[in-house]
Design a protein around this motif. Structure first.
Motif, PDB file in Angstrom:
ATOM      1  N   SER A  97       0.866  -1.187   0.000  1.00  0.00           N
ATOM      2  CA  SER A  97       0.000   0.000   0.000  1.00  0.00           C
ATOM      3  C   SER A  97       0.897   1.230   0.000  1.00  0.00           C
ATOM      4  CB  SER A  97      -0.925  -0.054   1.223  1.00  0.00           C
ATOM      5  OG  SER A  97      -1.732   1.099   1.289  1.00  0.00           O
ATOM      6  N   SER A  98       0.410   2.354   0.542  1.00  0.00           N
ATOM      7  CA  SER A  98       1.220   3.577   0.614  1.00  0.00           C
ATOM      8  C   SER A  98       0.792   4.390   1.826  1.00  0.00           C
ATOM      9  CB  SER A  98       1.086   4.403  -0.672  1.00  0.00           C
ATOM     10  OG  SER A  98      -0.188   5.016  -0.731  1.00  0.00           O
ATOM     11  N   HIS A 107      -6.552   1.657  -0.897  1.00  0.00           N
ATOM     12  CA  HIS A 107      -5.967   0.991   0.271  1.00  0.00           C
ATOM     13  C   HIS A 107      -6.897  -0.092   0.824  1.00  0.00           C
ATOM     14  CE1 HIS A 107      -2.997   4.108   0.016  1.00  0.00           C
ATOM     15  NE2 HIS A 107      -3.880   5.049   0.284  1.00  0.00           N
ATOM     16  N   VAL A 110      -6.688  -3.718  -1.048  1.00  0.00           N
ATOM     17  CA  VAL A 110      -5.717  -4.748  -0.659  1.00  0.00           C
ATOM     18  C   VAL A 110      -6.006  -5.264   0.751  1.00  0.00           C
ATOM     19  CG1 VAL A 110      -3.897  -4.015  -2.216  1.00  0.00           C
ATOM     20  CG2 VAL A 110      -4.104  -2.914   0.010  1.00  0.00           C
ATOM     21  N   SER A 111      -6.538  -4.404   1.623  1.00  0.00           N
ATOM     22  CA  SER A 111      -6.869  -4.842   2.985  1.00  0.00           C
ATOM     23  C   SER A 111      -7.984  -5.892   2.957  1.00  0.00           C
ATOM     24  CB  SER A 111      -7.293  -3.647   3.837  1.00  0.00           C
ATOM     25  OG  SER A 111      -6.244  -2.704   3.931  1.00  0.00           O
ATOM     26  N   LYS A 148      -1.570   3.613   5.537  1.00  0.00           N
ATOM     27  CA  LYS A 148      -3.022   3.587   5.347  1.00  0.00           C
ATOM     28  C   LYS A 148      -3.589   2.181   5.563  1.00  0.00           C
ATOM     29  CE  LYS A 148      -3.654   7.915   4.452  1.00  0.00           C
ATOM     30  NZ  LYS A 148      -4.469   8.761   5.354  1.00  0.00           N
ATOM     31  N   SER A 149      -3.009   1.198   4.918  1.00  0.00           N
ATOM     32  CA  SER A 149      -3.483  -0.172   5.112  1.00  0.00           C
ATOM     33  C   SER A 149      -3.149  -0.671   6.519  1.00  0.00           C
ATOM     34  CB  SER A 149      -2.861  -1.109   4.076  1.00  0.00           C
ATOM     35  OG  SER A 149      -3.436  -0.893   2.805  1.00  0.00           O
ATOM     36  N   TYR A 199      -1.344  -6.874  -3.762  1.00  0.00           N
ATOM     37  CA  TYR A 199      -1.143  -5.540  -4.329  1.00  0.00           C
ATOM     38  C   TYR A 199      -2.292  -5.209  -5.263  1.00  0.00           C
ATOM     39  CZ  TYR A 199       0.299  -8.002  -8.570  1.00  0.00           C
ATOM     40  OH  TYR A 199       0.310  -8.804  -9.680  1.00  0.00           O
ATOM     41  N   ASN A 200      -2.306  -3.990  -5.760  1.00  0.00           N
ATOM     42  CA  ASN A 200      -3.313  -3.555  -6.727  1.00  0.00           C
ATOM     43  C   ASN A 200      -2.768  -3.725  -8.140  1.00  0.00           C
ATOM     44  OD1 ASN A 200      -5.648  -2.507  -5.180  1.00  0.00           O
ATOM     45  ND2 ASN A 200      -4.132  -1.128  -4.318  1.00  0.00           N
ATOM     46  N   GLY A 256       1.413  -0.868  -8.015  1.00  0.00           N
ATOM     47  CA  GLY A 256       0.552  -0.245  -7.018  1.00  0.00           C
ATOM     48  C   GLY A 256       0.631   1.270  -7.052  1.00  0.00           C
ATOM     49  N   GLU A 260      -2.383   3.896  -7.669  1.00  0.00           N
ATOM     50  CA  GLU A 260      -2.660   4.980  -6.721  1.00  0.00           C
ATOM     51  C   GLU A 260      -2.821   6.315  -7.433  1.00  0.00           C
ATOM     52  OE1 GLU A 260      -0.484   7.348  -3.029  1.00  0.00           O
ATOM     53  OE2 GLU A 260       0.375   5.494  -3.796  1.00  0.00           O
TER      54      GLU A 260
END
Length: 308
Positions: A97-98, A107, A110-111, A148-149, A199-200, A256, A260
């Motif tokens: 995430s970031s 976010h 992925v969570s 964030k995640s 991941y995204n 990712g 974002e």
């Protein structure tokens, strides 16, 4: 007669322009509407600026993503020729995430995918893996890249979190960032047979989806029948496992990051459109209120003049 004139003078006193009528207690005054209009206009300027910045960064992020994908492709080619047939029940999840927000559900995507994988549900990101790798222990360790995640995962899976990273890939992720994360994972002391990166995945400039890729650990490679054919030394196997993990992390970070920036541009675009609609609505409400206030002033003046 005197009382009538007094009442007439009282009725003729002008009411402040923009004040709400006496029978409308909950109606916003013109001053309140004007302040709100000013606030929404300022927000619109900010969201439009952020949209332009995100659009510029998206082009750079897509170029970095294309370069990062080559590392992931190299990993896949290696393990396609040397598949690992050893089961990996002890999995370590790495959520990519970031630290930044204002980018939609990038976010939470992925969570939620990590929670589904740990719950072994049908729409788990590992559902397409083979039978040996699809089953996940709900107490599996989790490491998270991005604050964030981290905040989202701590609410329900705080006991699984072993390590978190921040300030990774603040601009455009580099291979040095990925190698640093891989080194910290291997030196953390957490035992694992494989690392599952959540991941995204970049689908297009307006869409993305959560994905997972599994990277085998050193023991899984060493005990694989297909890998034993090459008779590699232990150091070579260890280096290959660490390098393949860094490659996969770099590919996931760059992809990712592109997701974002794309999500942030779309979010700011939607916010700008909503602000424009709100400005139009507030402007109409302000104009109607101002017209009603002026009409009331004229009515009061005419009533007072006729009373005299």
């Amino acid at each position: 007669m005197l009382a009538g004139r007094t009442l007439a003078r009282t009725a003729a006193q002008p009411r402040a322009l923009g004040a709400a009528p006496a029978n409308a207690r909950n109606m916003a005054t013109l001053r309140e509407i004007e302040l709100r209009l000013k606030s929404v206009r300022n927000i619109e300027k900010i969201t439009k600026s952020m949209k332009m910045i995100a659009s510029t960064k998206l082009a750079k992020a897509q170029r970095a993503m294309e370069a990062g994908k080559q590392y992931g492709i190299a990993n896949k080619e290696v393990f396609q020729h040397v598949p690992s047939d050893k089961p990996t029940p002890n999995k370590l999840f790495l959520v990519v995430s970031s630290d930044k927000g204002l980018c939609g559900g990038i976010h939470s995507s992925v969570s939620k995918a990590t929670r589904r994988a740990l719950a072994n549900v049908e729409d788990s990101p590992l559902a397409g893996a083979n039978a040996n790798d699809s089953t996940v222990d709900p107490s599996s360790s989790i490491m998270i890249i991005g604050d964030k995640s981290k905040a989202q995962m701590q609410r329900t899976l705080s006991g699984n979190i072993q390590l978190t990273f921040n300030q990774i890939g603040r601009d455009i992720p580099t291979f040095a960032d990925a190698a640093a994360v891989a080194d910290l994972i291997t030196q953390s002391g957490v035992k694992f047979d494989s690392v599952v990166l959540v991941y995204n995945k970049f689908v297009s400039a307006i869409s993305y989806e959560a994905a997972a890729v599994e990277v085998k650990g050193e023991e899984a490679l060493r005990e694989s029948d297909a890998f034993k054919v090459y008779e590699n030394e232990d150091d070579a196997t260890k280096d290959l496992a660490e390098f393949s993990l860094a490659n996969a992390i770099y590919a996931a970070l760059t992809e990712g990051h592109a997701c974002e920036q794309s999500a942030r541009r779309n979010a700011m675009d939607n916010a700008s459109k909503n602000a424009t609609d709100m400005i139009a609505s507030l402007q109409m409400q302000y104009n109607r209120g101002r017209q009603a206030a002026i009409t009331n002033e004229l009515v009061d003046i005419i009533t007072g003049a006729s009373a005299l």
